[in-house]
Motif scaffolding. Structure first.
Motif, mmCIF file in Angstrom:
data_model
loop_
_atom_site.group_PDB
_atom_site.id
_atom_site.type_symbol
_atom_site.label_atom_id
_atom_site.label_comp_id
_atom_site.label_asym_id
_atom_site.label_seq_id
_atom_site.Cartn_x
_atom_site.Cartn_y
_atom_site.Cartn_z
ATOM 1 N N CYS A 340 9.622 47.361 58.917
ATOM 2 C CA CYS A 340 10.805 47.460 58.065
ATOM 3 C C CYS A 340 10.807 46.256 57.152
ATOM 4 N N THR A 341 11.556 46.340 56.064
ATOM 5 C CA THR A 341 11.775 45.151 55.253
ATOM 6 C C THR A 341 13.211 45.138 54.776
ATOM 7 N N VAL A 342 13.782 43.949 54.692
ATOM 8 C CA VAL A 342 15.148 43.777 54.182
ATOM 9 C C VAL A 342 15.067 42.792 53.018
ATOM 10 N N MET A 343 15.630 43.197 51.883
ATOM 11 C CA MET A 343 15.517 42.395 50.668
ATOM 12 C C MET A 343 16.694 41.439 50.555
ATOM 13 N N LEU A 344 16.391 40.161 50.378
ATOM 14 C CA LEU A 344 17.432 39.168 50.083
ATOM 15 C C LEU A 344 17.547 39.072 48.572
ATOM 16 N N VAL A 345 18.761 39.208 48.067
ATOM 17 C CA VAL A 345 18.934 39.245 46.610
ATOM 18 C C VAL A 345 19.931 38.180 46.155
ATOM 19 N N SER A 346 19.898 37.884 44.865
ATOM 20 C CA SER A 346 20.813 36.909 44.266
ATOM 21 C C SER A 346 22.201 37.522 44.145
ATOM 22 N N GLY A 347 23.230 36.729 44.408
ATOM 23 C CA GLY A 347 24.607 37.197 44.246
ATOM 24 C C GLY A 347 24.827 37.715 42.832
ATOM 25 N N GLY A 348 25.452 38.892 42.716
ATOM 26 C CA GLY A 348 25.686 39.469 41.386
ATOM 27 C C GLY A 348 24.694 40.574 41.051
ATOM 28 N N TYR A 349 23.441 40.444 41.540
ATOM 29 C CA TYR A 349 22.426 41.474 41.311
ATOM 30 C C TYR A 349 22.948 42.827 41.809
ATOM 31 N N PRO A 350 22.745 43.947 41.114
ATOM 32 C CA PRO A 350 21.841 44.167 39.975
ATOM 33 C C PRO A 350 22.458 43.868 38.609
ATOM 34 N N GLU A 351 23.658 43.282 38.607
ATOM 35 C CA GLU A 351 24.200 42.828 37.315
ATOM 36 C C GLU A 351 23.802 41.357 37.141
ATOM 37 N N ASP A 352 24.582 40.595 36.375
ATOM 38 C CA ASP A 352 24.190 39.210 36.077
ATOM 39 C C ASP A 352 24.130 38.355 37.337
ATOM 40 N N TYR A 353 23.164 37.491 37.386
ATOM 41 C CA TYR A 353 23.020 36.583 38.530
ATOM 42 C C TYR A 353 22.395 35.288 38.024
ATOM 43 N N GLU A 354 22.504 34.248 38.864
ATOM 44 C CA GLU A 354 21.915 32.958 38.499
ATOM 45 C C GLU A 354 20.566 32.782 39.176
ATOM 46 N N LYS A 355 19.732 31.948 38.551
ATOM 47 C CA LYS A 355 18.421 31.622 39.132
ATOM 48 C C LYS A 355 18.378 30.141 39.493
ATOM 49 N N GLY A 356 17.289 29.732 40.106
ATOM 50 C CA GLY A 356 17.058 28.307 40.362
ATOM 51 C C GLY A 356 17.737 27.778 41.612
ATOM 52 N N LYS A 357 18.190 28.655 42.499
ATOM 53 C CA LYS A 357 18.830 28.213 43.752
ATOM 54 C C LYS A 357 17.743 27.872 44.783
ATOM 55 N N ILE A 358 17.907 26.743 45.441
ATOM 56 C CA ILE A 358 16.934 26.322 46.459
ATOM 57 C C ILE A 358 17.017 27.245 47.672
ATOM 58 N N ILE A 359 15.865 27.700 48.145
ATOM 59 C CA ILE A 359 15.813 28.609 49.305
ATOM 60 C C ILE A 359 15.493 27.787 50.551
ATOM 61 N N ASN A 360 16.397 27.806 51.513
ATOM 62 C CA ASN A 360 16.235 27.031 52.750
ATOM 63 C C ASN A 360 15.827 27.927 53.905
ATOM 64 N N GLY A 361 15.109 27.351 54.843
ATOM 65 C CA GLY A 361 14.894 27.997 56.139
ATOM 66 C C GLY A 361 13.648 28.857 56.259
ATOM 67 N N LEU A 362 12.869 28.969 55.190
ATOM 68 C CA LEU A 362 11.695 29.851 55.278
ATOM 69 C C LEU A 362 10.705 29.379 56.346
ATOM 70 N N ASP A 363 10.608 28.057 56.538
ATOM 71 C CA ASP A 363 9.670 27.526 57.539
ATOM 72 C C ASP A 363 10.047 27.936 58.955
ATOM 73 N N ALA A 364 11.321 28.269 59.153
ATOM 74 C CA ALA A 364 11.777 28.601 60.510
ATOM 75 C C ALA A 364 11.529 30.067 60.870
ATOM 76 N N VAL A 365 11.083 30.862 59.892
ATOM 77 C CA VAL A 365 10.869 32.296 60.148
ATOM 78 C C VAL A 365 9.728 32.485 61.148
ATOM 79 N N GLU A 366 10.003 33.276 62.192
ATOM 80 C CA GLU A 366 8.997 33.537 63.223
ATOM 81 C C GLU A 366 8.827 35.035 63.411
ATOM 82 N N ASN A 367 7.587 35.488 63.507
ATOM 83 C CA ASN A 367 7.295 36.895 63.774
ATOM 84 C C ASN A 367 7.891 37.844 62.741
#
Ligand code: AMP
Ligand code: GLY
Length: 428
Positions: A340-367
């Motif tokens: 399965c996959t679950v998509m994380l999206v920017s607040g506001g998408y699919p309408e206007d949204y901001e970019k350049g937000k720092i993504i935290n916690g990816l290193d902690a992802v397991e399995n």
């Protein structure tokens, strides 16, 4: 360089292309991998190149400079604009394999009318339809009057996934038809409009890789297109997916193969249309029967993020075989697990949204596998760079187990205004 090893270029920058890169990087046949333009995720597996997939002259330079022998085209845009034809017509590029159809065949996705005519010609089950331009707008109104609601209006050309309108009210349908044809609601894409019978059923996506004669079936998938839970709200590129699709049993898949997949590949041959690449069949199950809603000339996104992880075989070996018209010598093996996959999206998408937000916690992802979509690296930090940001893919003994794992890992990830659907698979 070992002669058998190959340099490969992937065109595109989404989760689909990250999944391709992840899989191709595992191949024993790969020498170097390049991705144009790629994202912060594809960097792990190859070299990102600052080249636009529709800038064919720049692609040519890159291909020659880096001794690339195979190009996998991710999105539809370069295909519909003729990237494969560009290679075939260039003396220095004509022996480079391109995975993705030529411009003419890409109309299966690029023109709804072309696709409908193809299906009718080859007896492939699909919704009844008629197409209209502003020269016969009145006939369009009359045709709508003969149909029952809801009314389905489709812009003929590419409209970034927004060109299909489904309306309950006859007058509204007439007004929208006028907007599309007379006022070019979707620009030149809606100079022609296909009006079709509404089909009531549940959808799934099927995929093949073909060299134009033989094909291999890829795992099937179901995606979730709406932004809101319970399939409410605006359409997006896709908010999640599962594979395999539980309701698509052997009997139903056999019907799809006999009634849709085989007649499509044979139809291309009968029409003398060469086709190297993926065919995406958007299918709706009406009662127990499959009908084709649409063709795409590429893989789906986020479907690829569950389809590719379920392929056991060497994917590059299959791509090379497609390039060499050798696909009949290959078989494809799947993993038994669900994905399965679950998509994380920017607040506001699919309408206007901001970019350049720092993504935290990816290193902690397991399995789970985080497939990056809209991400980029700035000052060594992974930041958001699009509406769809990261797809969290997991395996499980069934889709529920897989989903549990993705949602567990999502708890560890954060960025400002992060949004995602908590109900992927709710209808299965
Ligand atoms: P398309 O771009 O052709 O895939 O259409 C987008 C979405 O509109 C599909 O995924 C379906 O959910 C819906 N749709 C398209 N055509 C029909 C139809 N004839 N009947 C019911 N729903 C449709
Ligand atoms: N997920 C649907 C598509 O790629 O068109």
């Amino acid at each position: 360089m070992n002669k058998r090893l190959m340099n490969v270029l992937i065109l595109g920058s989404g989760g689909r292309e990250h999944a391709f890169a992840w899989k191709i990087a595992q191949s024993k046949l790969l020498n170097q991998l390049f991705i144009a333009p790629g994202n912060a995720g594809t960097l792990q597996f190859g070299t990102n190149l600052d080249v636009n997939p529709t800038d064919f002259e720049s692609i040519k330079k890159t291909v020659l400079q880096n001794n690339i022998k195979l190009v996998v085209v991710g999105p539809e845009d370069p295909l519909v604009k003729g990237v494969h034809d560009f290679f075939l017509n260039d003396a220095e590029l004509k022996n480079v394999a391109v995975i993705g159809p030529q411009k003419y065949a890409a109309q299966l996705e690029g023109s709804k009318e072309f696709a409908k005519e193809f299906m009718v010609r080859h007896n492939i089950p699909t919704a009844a339809y008629k197409s209209f331009t502003n020269h016969n707008l009145k006939e369009g109104y009359q045709f709508l009057e003969t149909l029952k609601p809801p009314y389905v209006l489709k812009a003929d050309g590419l409209a970034a996934g927004k060109g299909v309108l489904i309306l309950n009210d006859l007058q509204e349908a007439k007004d929208e038809l006028n907007e599309m044809l007379t006022n070019q609601k979707f620009g030149t894409a809606s100079q022609k409009v296909v009006i079709e019978e509404f089909l009531d059923g549940i959808e799934l996506s099927c995929f093949v890789l073909t060299d134009g004669k033989s094909y291999v079936n890829l795992p099937n998938a179901k995606d979730y297109k709406r932004i809101g839970e319970g399939d409410a709200g605006l359409n997006t590129g896709g908010m999640g997916a599962v594979s395999p699709v539980p309701f698509a049993n052997e009997e139903f898949m056999r019907k799809i193969e006999e009634q849709v997949i085989k007649p499509t590949v044979e139809g291309l041959q009968k029409d003398n249309i060469p086709y190297k690449g993926f065919i995406f069949f958007g299918i709706i199950k009406v009662g127990d029967e499959p009908k084709v809603i649409e063709y795409n000339c590429r893989m789906g996104d986020p479907e690829t993020e569950v389809v590719i992880p379920r392929i056991k075989s060497d994917f590059l070996e299959l791509l090379i075989a497609a390039g060499n018209n050798d696909l009949h010598t290959k078989i494809i093996e799947f993993k038994k697990e669900s994905a399965c996959t679950v998509m994380l999206v920017s607040g506001g998408y699919p309408e206007d949204y901001e970019k350049g937000k720092i993504i935290n916690g990816l290193d902690a992802v397991e399995n789970s596998i985080p497939f990056h979509a809209g991400t980029t690296l700035i000052n060594n930090e992974i930041v958001t760079n699009g509406g769809r940001v990261i797809a969290i893919t997991s395996y499980g003994s069934d889709f529920n187990q897989a989903l549990k794992q993705s949602y567990k890992n999502i708890e560890k990830i954060s960025f400002e205004k992060m949004n995602y659907r908590k109900d992927i698979g709710f209808d299965l």
